[in-house]
Design an enzyme around this catalytic site. Structure first.
Site, PDB file in Angstrom:
ATOM      1  N   ASN A 164      44.337 -13.210  -6.640  1.00  0.00           N
ATOM      2  CA  ASN A 164      45.189 -12.014  -6.644  1.00  0.00           C
ATOM      3  C   ASN A 164      46.621 -12.504  -6.421  1.00  0.00           C
ATOM      4  O   ASN A 164      46.963 -12.932  -5.325  1.00  0.00           O
ATOM      5  CB  ASN A 164      44.749 -11.072  -5.518  1.00  0.00           C
ATOM      6  CG  ASN A 164      45.769  -9.972  -5.262  1.00  0.00           C
ATOM      7  OD1 ASN A 164      46.570  -9.639  -6.138  1.00  0.00           O
ATOM      8  ND2 ASN A 164      45.730  -9.386  -4.065  1.00  0.00           N
ATOM      9  N   TRP A 165      47.411 -12.425  -7.471  1.00  0.00           N
ATOM     10  CA  TRP A 165      48.773 -12.985  -7.376  1.00  0.00           C
ATOM     11  C   TRP A 165      49.764 -12.060  -6.676  1.00  0.00           C
ATOM     12  O   TRP A 165      50.924 -12.430  -6.489  1.00  0.00           O
ATOM     13  CB  TRP A 165      49.295 -13.314  -8.764  1.00  0.00           C
ATOM     14  CG  TRP A 165      48.715 -14.588  -9.331  1.00  0.00           C
ATOM     15  CD1 TRP A 165      47.867 -15.457  -8.704  1.00  0.00           C
ATOM     16  CD2 TRP A 165      48.960 -15.116 -10.632  1.00  0.00           C
ATOM     17  NE1 TRP A 165      47.563 -16.502  -9.537  1.00  0.00           N
ATOM     18  CE2 TRP A 165      48.220 -16.315 -10.735  1.00  0.00           C
ATOM     19  CE3 TRP A 165      49.726 -14.704 -11.731  1.00  0.00           C
ATOM     20  CZ2 TRP A 165      48.243 -17.103 -11.889  1.00  0.00           C
ATOM     21  CZ3 TRP A 165      49.732 -15.479 -12.871  1.00  0.00           C
ATOM     22  CH2 TRP A 165      49.004 -16.671 -12.945  1.00  0.00           C
ATOM     23  N   LYS A 166      49.350 -10.848  -6.374  1.00  0.00           N
ATOM     24  CA  LYS A 166      50.263  -9.889  -5.744  1.00  0.00           C
ATOM     25  C   LYS A 166      51.578  -9.813  -6.542  1.00  0.00           C
ATOM     26  O   LYS A 166      51.542  -9.897  -7.764  1.00  0.00           O
ATOM     27  CB  LYS A 166      50.514 -10.278  -4.285  1.00  0.00           C
ATOM     28  CG  LYS A 166      49.226 -10.581  -3.533  1.00  0.00           C
ATOM     29  CD  LYS A 166      49.439 -10.702  -2.060  1.00  0.00           C
ATOM     30  CE  LYS A 166      48.151 -11.198  -1.419  1.00  0.00           C
ATOM     31  NZ  LYS A 166      48.046 -10.852  -0.020  1.00  0.00           N
ATOM     32  N   HIS A 226      43.254  -2.478  -2.529  1.00  0.00           N
ATOM     33  CA  HIS A 226      43.677  -3.609  -1.684  1.00  0.00           C
ATOM     34  C   HIS A 226      44.365  -3.040  -0.435  1.00  0.00           C
ATOM     35  O   HIS A 226      45.070  -2.032  -0.516  1.00  0.00           O
ATOM     36  CB  HIS A 226      44.630  -4.521  -2.461  1.00  0.00           C
ATOM     37  CG  HIS A 226      44.878  -5.812  -1.760  1.00  0.00           C
ATOM     38  ND1 HIS A 226      45.763  -5.920  -0.714  1.00  0.00           N
ATOM     39  CD2 HIS A 226      44.347  -7.044  -1.922  1.00  0.00           C
ATOM     40  CE1 HIS A 226      45.762  -7.163  -0.264  1.00  0.00           C
ATOM     41  NE2 HIS A 226      44.909  -7.874  -0.985  1.00  0.00           N
ATOM     42  N   GLU A 246      46.928  -3.831   1.089  1.00  0.00           N
ATOM     43  CA  GLU A 246      48.390  -3.667   0.976  1.00  0.00           C
ATOM     44  C   GLU A 246      48.722  -2.339   0.296  1.00  0.00           C
ATOM     45  O   GLU A 246      49.716  -1.692   0.645  1.00  0.00           O
ATOM     46  CB  GLU A 246      48.987  -4.870   0.233  1.00  0.00           C
ATOM     47  CG  GLU A 246      48.975  -6.115   1.115  1.00  0.00           C
ATOM     48  CD  GLU A 246      48.907  -7.430   0.372  1.00  0.00           C
ATOM     49  OE1 GLU A 246      49.108  -7.459  -0.854  1.00  0.00           O
ATOM     50  OE2 GLU A 246      48.622  -8.454   1.032  1.00  0.00           O
ATOM     51  N   GLU A 263      37.587  -7.678   2.926  1.00  0.00           N
ATOM     52  CA  GLU A 263      38.800  -8.373   3.349  1.00  0.00           C
ATOM     53  C   GLU A 263      39.281  -7.824   4.694  1.00  0.00           C
ATOM     54  O   GLU A 263      39.968  -6.788   4.730  1.00  0.00           O
ATOM     55  CB  GLU A 263      39.905  -8.163   2.319  1.00  0.00           C
ATOM     56  CG  GLU A 263      39.588  -8.701   0.949  1.00  0.00           C
ATOM     57  CD  GLU A 263      40.857  -9.063   0.200  1.00  0.00           C
ATOM     58  OE1 GLU A 263      40.961 -10.211  -0.219  1.00  0.00           O
ATOM     59  OE2 GLU A 263      41.746  -8.207   0.062  1.00  0.00           O
ATOM     60  N   GLY A 273      46.566 -13.257   4.445  1.00  0.00           N
ATOM     61  CA  GLY A 273      47.881 -13.900   4.461  1.00  0.00           C
ATOM     62  C   GLY A 273      48.301 -14.400   5.835  1.00  0.00           C
ATOM     63  O   GLY A 273      49.470 -14.716   6.051  1.00  0.00           O
ATOM     64  N   SER A 331      42.594 -15.483   3.752  1.00  0.00           N
ATOM     65  CA  SER A 331      42.941 -16.878   4.029  1.00  0.00           C
ATOM     66  C   SER A 331      41.871 -17.869   3.552  1.00  0.00           C
ATOM     67  O   SER A 331      41.587 -18.859   4.218  1.00  0.00           O
ATOM     68  CB  SER A 331      43.251 -17.065   5.516  1.00  0.00           C
ATOM     69  OG  SER A 331      44.356 -16.247   5.882  1.00  0.00           O
ATOM     70  N   GLY A 365      44.407 -14.861  -2.177  1.00  0.00           N
ATOM     71  CA  GLY A 365      45.828 -14.590  -2.353  1.00  0.00           C
ATOM     72  C   GLY A 365      46.607 -15.902  -2.460  1.00  0.00           C
ATOM     73  O   GLY A 365      46.655 -16.534  -3.513  1.00  0.00           O
ATOM     74  N   GLY A 366      47.195 -16.318  -1.348  1.00  0.00           N
ATOM     75  CA  GLY A 366      48.096 -17.466  -1.340  1.00  0.00           C
ATOM     76  C   GLY A 366      47.581 -18.718  -2.029  1.00  0.00           C
ATOM     77  O   GLY A 366      48.291 -19.341  -2.831  1.00  0.00           O
TER      78      GLY A 366
HETATM   79  C1  PEP Z   1      44.428 -11.111  -0.674  1.00  0.00           C
HETATM   80  O1  PEP Z   1      45.543 -10.931  -1.094  1.00  0.00           O
HETATM   81  O2  PEP Z   1      43.519 -10.366  -1.035  1.00  0.00           O
HETATM   82  C2  PEP Z   1      44.193 -12.199   0.259  1.00  0.00           C
HETATM   83  C3  PEP Z   1      42.983 -12.338   0.747  1.00  0.00           C
HETATM   84  O3  PEP Z   1      45.266 -13.006   0.586  1.00  0.00           O
HETATM   85  P1  PEP Z   1      45.205 -14.451   1.315  1.00  0.00           P
HETATM   86  O4  PEP Z   1      44.133 -15.248   0.614  1.00  0.00           O
HETATM   87  O5  PEP Z   1      46.550 -15.017   1.148  1.00  0.00           O
HETATM   88  O6  PEP Z   1      44.829 -14.194   2.739  1.00  0.00           O
END
Ligand code: PEP
Length: 262
Positions: free
Chosen positions: A9-11, A102, A104, A174, A180, A220, A241-242
């Site tokens: 997920n590139w956000k 999500h 966010e 999640e 993050g 993470s 994500g990251g």
């Molecule tokens: C996400 O954006 O869904 C996520 C899990 O981010 P990260 O892996 O950076 O925690």
């Protein structure tokens, strides 16, 4: 047998040019005959770019093992909804999946369970596979409310849908405190909650249907810990994500999962 799915997920990161660069790099890793075979057999690969980069990414990966997904949709085919993107538009640009709910979007954009229910229905109507995100806050976890809260999120988002939703639905568990932050749920804790989510699906749709649904862990996830999650019986992938922003680390995670499932 559920095929694991690793989704980046590139956000709100990457331009169209950067998406194309990532795609080229990932495809060059995949070129190697043996890894292509291994990965196609063992793990589904998905990248969810921002809307502006989605067409470029989908075009660059068309006909390969790499699928494209949206990060959101608006639950109408078209209309006067300034700034929104419809499921039809995502599909036309090459998306096959879409992330729904999500944390966010729930927390920053104020998306409600009712709206998410509409979004799931719209995704299904237009042939997009929804990845429904659920997860608790740290306070809820401390109060021991994790399972009840996440099961409630599932019930609300899937309200009015029959067992056929299990043919395409992906759920991403999640925990919000793990997104993050570098802090992640232990594989055992994630397994415990995910098993309870599957139990809810079994109670609602029957055990055979529940057994079809892939449930990812997200929060993470990185190359060093991805295999620990995927080794758990009910964890069928990761939403990343990251660590999914660089082709090299995404590739490392794909290889770790393929090796585990080989
Ligand atoms: C996400 O954006 O869904 C996520 C899990 O981010 P990260 O892996 O950076 O925690």
């Amino acid at each position: 047998m559920r095929k694991p799915i690793l989704a980046a997920n590139w956000k709100m990161y990457k331009t169209a040019a950067e998406a194309k660069e990532f795609a080229d790099q990932l495809l060059s890793y995949l070129q190697e005959q043996s890894s292509q075979y291994l990965l196609q057999e063992q793990v589904e690969i998905l990248v969810c770019p921002p809307f502006t980069a989605l067409p470029a990414f989908a075009a660059a990966t068309k006909g390969t093992a790499v699928a494209t997904g949206g990060q959101n949709l608006y639950p109408r085919k078209e209309g006067a909804f300034t700034g929104e993107v419809s499921p039809l538009m995502l599909k036309a640009e090459g998306a096959s999946y879409v992330i729904i709910g999500h944390s966010e979007r729930r927390q920053i954009l104020g998306e409600t369970d009712e709206l998410l229910n509409e979004k799931i229905k719209a995704a299904l109507e237009y042939g997009l596979k929804p990845i429904l995100c659920v997860g608790e806050t740290l306070e809820q976890r401390r109060r021991g409310e994790t399972a009840a809260f996440c099961r409630g999120q599932l019930a609300a988002a899937l309200s009015g849908l029959g067992p056929e939703v299990c043919d395409t639905l992906v759920v991403a568990y999640e925990p919000i405190w793990a997104i993050g932050t570098g802090e992640s749920a232990s594989p055992q804790d994630a397994q415990e909650t995910i098993a309870l989510l599957r139990q809810w699906l079994a109670e609602t749709y029957g055990p055979d249907e529940a057994a079809k649904v892939r449930i990812q862990y997200g929060g993470s996830v990185k190359p060093e810990n991805v295999a620990g999650y995927l080794a758990m019986p009910d964890i069928d992938g990761a939403l990343i994500g990251g660590a999914g922003l660089q082709a090299a680390s995404f590739w490392q995670m794909l290889q770790a999962v393929a090796a585990l499932k080989a």
